[in-house]
Design a protein around this motif. Structure first.
Motif, PDB file in Angstrom:
ATOM      1  N   GLY A   5      23.402  21.112   7.409  1.00  0.00           N
ATOM      2  CA  GLY A   5      22.802  20.035   6.635  1.00  0.00           C
ATOM      3  C   GLY A   5      21.839  19.140   7.393  1.00  0.00           C
TER       4      GLY A   5
ATOM      5  N   SER B 298      18.707  16.674   2.515  1.00  0.00           N
ATOM      6  CA  SER B 298      19.186  17.222   1.446  1.00  0.00           C
ATOM      7  C   SER B 298      19.145  18.755   1.253  1.00  0.00           C
ATOM      8  CB  SER B 298      18.213  16.829   0.271  1.00  0.00           C
ATOM      9  OG  SER B 298      16.958  17.296   0.447  1.00  0.00           O
ATOM     10  N   THR B 299      18.612  19.310   2.661  1.00  0.00           N
ATOM     11  CA  THR B 299      18.643  20.720   2.877  1.00  0.00           C
ATOM     12  C   THR B 299      19.786  21.255   3.625  1.00  0.00           C
ATOM     13  OG1 THR B 299      16.246  20.623   2.959  1.00  0.00           O
ATOM     14  CG2 THR B 299      17.102  22.412   3.584  1.00  0.00           C
ATOM     15  N   LEU B 300      20.467  22.532   3.176  1.00  0.00           N
ATOM     16  CA  LEU B 300      21.555  22.872   3.624  1.00  0.00           C
ATOM     17  C   LEU B 300      21.202  24.482   3.669  1.00  0.00           C
ATOM     18  CD1 LEU B 300      23.137  20.654   1.581  1.00  0.00           C
ATOM     19  CD2 LEU B 300      25.133  21.540   2.890  1.00  0.00           C
TER      20      LEU B 300
ATOM     21  N   HIS C 116      22.596  23.537  -3.362  1.00  0.00           N
ATOM     22  CA  HIS C 116      22.300  22.300  -4.325  1.00  0.00           C
ATOM     23  C   HIS C 116      23.383  21.676  -4.681  1.00  0.00           C
ATOM     24  CE1 HIS C 116      18.032  23.276  -4.122  1.00  0.00           C
ATOM     25  NE2 HIS C 116      18.218  24.654  -4.479  1.00  0.00           N
TER      26      HIS C 116
ATOM     27  N   HIS D  22      25.366  19.578  -1.750  1.00  0.00           N
ATOM     28  CA  HIS D  22      24.770  18.268  -1.601  1.00  0.00           C
ATOM     29  C   HIS D  22      24.840  17.368  -2.380  1.00  0.00           C
ATOM     30  CE1 HIS D  22      21.437  15.335  -1.290  1.00  0.00           C
ATOM     31  NE2 HIS D  22      21.643  15.306   0.111  1.00  0.00           N
ATOM     32  N   ARG D  23      24.868  17.645  -3.762  1.00  0.00           N
ATOM     33  CA  ARG D  23      25.329  16.736  -4.760  1.00  0.00           C
ATOM     34  C   ARG D  23      26.776  16.312  -4.501  1.00  0.00           C
ATOM     35  NH1 ARG D  23      28.156  17.710  -9.002  1.00  0.00           N
ATOM     36  NH2 ARG D  23      28.177  19.779  -8.856  1.00  0.00           N
TER      37      ARG D  23
ATOM     38  N   ALA E 262      26.873  13.785  -1.418  1.00  0.00           N
ATOM     39  CA  ALA E 262      25.806  12.671  -1.488  1.00  0.00           C
ATOM     40  C   ALA E 262      26.499  11.343  -1.211  1.00  0.00           C
ATOM     41  CB  ALA E 262      25.242  12.828  -2.482  1.00  0.00           C
TER      42      ALA E 262
END
Length: 362
Positions: free
Chosen positions: A140, A143-145, A238, A241-242, A245
Motif C-alpha cells: 500500500g 490509496s494505491t495497492l 480499490h 483501500h475503502r 481507510a
C-alpha cells in the motif's frame, strides 16, 4: 522505495535527468497532460543534445530510457504529479499525490526534493489478506495497492486440511491434524512476510476471518497496526483501500500523537528547535533526528549567506540570495537524507512552534 531510500537515490553518472510535471485526475484538464509530457520530452532531448560534455550515444541512450518509461505511464491513472529520473542505464518513475512545478533538469544529481516530500506525506503499509485459497499480500502506498508476488506470495494451503482434504484415518484426530497443518501454513506466511518487511519495514494491517487472524497472531511476533475481521478473499485493490481507510486514518492519528509526545519530551530536555529558519539551519548541520511538520505548511524563502529569510524579506547585501519555492520540502529532504524520521501532523498542532519543529540528535 522508502522516504530514506528516495532521499539517497543516486544517478549512475552524468547526465542525471529529472523531468517533473503536474498532472490532473479528471477532464478537461487531464486532456492536456499527454501534450505537456511530449513537450517536456522534446525539451529533454534538446538539452541532452546541446550538452557538449555528453557523448551523442550517451545522450541518445538516456533519452530513450526516459522516453520509454514515459510511454508506459497511464496518464489516466495518475495523481497530482509525475516524476521521471534517468541516467546512463537507470530510470525511475514516481506518481505523486502532491503538485510539482513543471521543469526539466540535467545535472549531476536528481531533483528529488518534491518526490521525497510527497513520499513523506503518504502512508505506506502492508495489507495481508488471510485465506487458504490463497493468502495475498498487498503493498500500500496512499490509496494505491499493488499485489506482492515474491517471497512465496500468494500462499495457497495445499496440504491436508487444504486442497488435499483431511485424512480419514480413524486413528487420527482430524480436527487436531487440520489445526497443525494450518499452523504450519501460517508459519510459512509469517516467514514470507518477515522477509518482505525486512527489505522495507512498514505497518502491517491484517484482514481475515477470526480463526485465521488467531492463527496468524500466534506466529507473528511483531506489532500489528490493525486487524479487520471478515472474508476478503475476492476483494480487489480499490475495495481493500475503502475497507482499510478508517484503520489507516486511526493508525496515522496514533503516529501523530506519538510524535507530538516525543516532541514534548524533547522540549523538556531542551533538545528541539522550532520555526523554519532555526529548523533549516540545524537540519543542514545534520542534527535532525525527527522532523514534525504541519500537513499543509509550505513556505517560500530566501537563502542568503547560510541563513534562511522569509520570502518577503529579500536580502540586499552581497552575495545575492537564492529564492526557493518551498523551504519546507527542502528541510524534509535534508532530514531524510541524514537518516532522520519525518512525521506530518494536523494543521494547528504546531501553532506555537511556527508550524515546524525538529527533535535534535544532540
Amino acid at each position: 522505495m522508502t522516504v530514506k531510500d528516495l532521499a539517497t537515490l543516486t544517478p549512475s553518472g552524468y547526465p542525471a535527468v529529472s523531468l517533473l510535471m503536474p498532472t490532473h485526475r479528471t477532464p478537461p484538464d487531464n486532456q492536456q497532460d499527454p501534450i505537456r509530457l511530449r513537450n517536456l520530452l522534446t525539451e529533454t532531448r534538446r538539452r541532452l543534445e546541446a550538452d557538449e560534455s555528453v557523448p551523442a550515444d550517451v545522450a541518445a541512450a538516456v533519452y530513450d530510457e526516459i522516453a520509454e518509461a514515459a510511454a508506459h505511464v497511464d496518464l489516466r491513472q495518475v495523481g497530482e504529479g509525475l516524476a521521471l529520473f534517468a541516467s546512463p542505464g537507470q530510470v525511475h518513475v514516481r506518481l505523486l499525490e502532491t503538485p510539482v512545478h513543471e521543469r526539466v533538469v540535467v545535472a549531476d544529481t536528481y531533483e528529488i526534493r518534491d518526490v521525497v516530500a510527497d513520499a513523506a506525506r503518504r502512508h505506506r503499509y502492508w495489507a495481508l489478506v488471510l485465506s487458504e485459497q490463497p493468502t495475498r499480500l498487498w503493498s500500500g502506498d496512499g490509496s494505491t495497492l499493488v499485489e506482492v508476488t515474491t517471497h512465496g506470495f500468494p500462499f495457497t494451503h495445499e496440504g491436508p486440511g487444504g486442497t488435499q482434504g483431511l485424512p480419514r484415518d480413524y486413528g487420527q484426530n482430524p480436527s487436531a491434524h487440520r489445526d497443525e497443518r494450518h499452523r504450519q501454513f501460517f508459519r510459512d506466511i509469517v516467514t514470507g512476510l518477515t522477509q518482505v518487511d525486512a527489505l522495507d519495514t512498514r505497518p502491517v494491517f491484517v484482514l481475515g476471518v477470526e480463526r485465521y487472524l488467531a492463527f496468524f497472531s500466534a506466529e507473528w511476533t511483531a506489532a500489528i497496526a490493525g486487524t479487520v475481521p471478515g472474508n476478503y478473499d475476492h476483494s480487489g485493490p480499490h475495495d481493500l483501500h475503502r475497507i482499510l481507510a478508517p484503520h489507516l486514518a486511526a493508525y496515522q492519528a496514533f503516529e501523530q500523537i506519538a510524535a507530538l509526545e516525543h516532541l514534548d519530551v524533547a522540549r523538556g530536555a531542551n533538545r528541539y528547535a522550532a520555526g523554519l529558519p532555526e529548523v533549516w539551519q540545524l537540519a543542514r548541520q545534520g542534527r535532525g533526528a525527527h522532523l514534525l511538520v504541519e500537513e499543509d505548511y509550505h513556505s517560500a524563502a530566501w537563502i542568503h549567506d547560510d541563513h534562511l529569510h522569509p520570502a518577503e524579506q529579500q536580502p540586499t547585501s552581497a552575495p545575492a540570495g537564492t529564492l526557493v519555492d518551498d523551504a519546507v520540502d527542502d528541510v524534509v529532504e535534508l532530514v531524510a537524507r541524514q537518516g532522520g524520521d519525518v512525521t506530518f501532523v494536523g494543521d494547528g498542532s504546531l501553532a506555537t512552534d511556527g508550524r515546524v519543529a525538529l527533535i535534535l540528535r544532540y
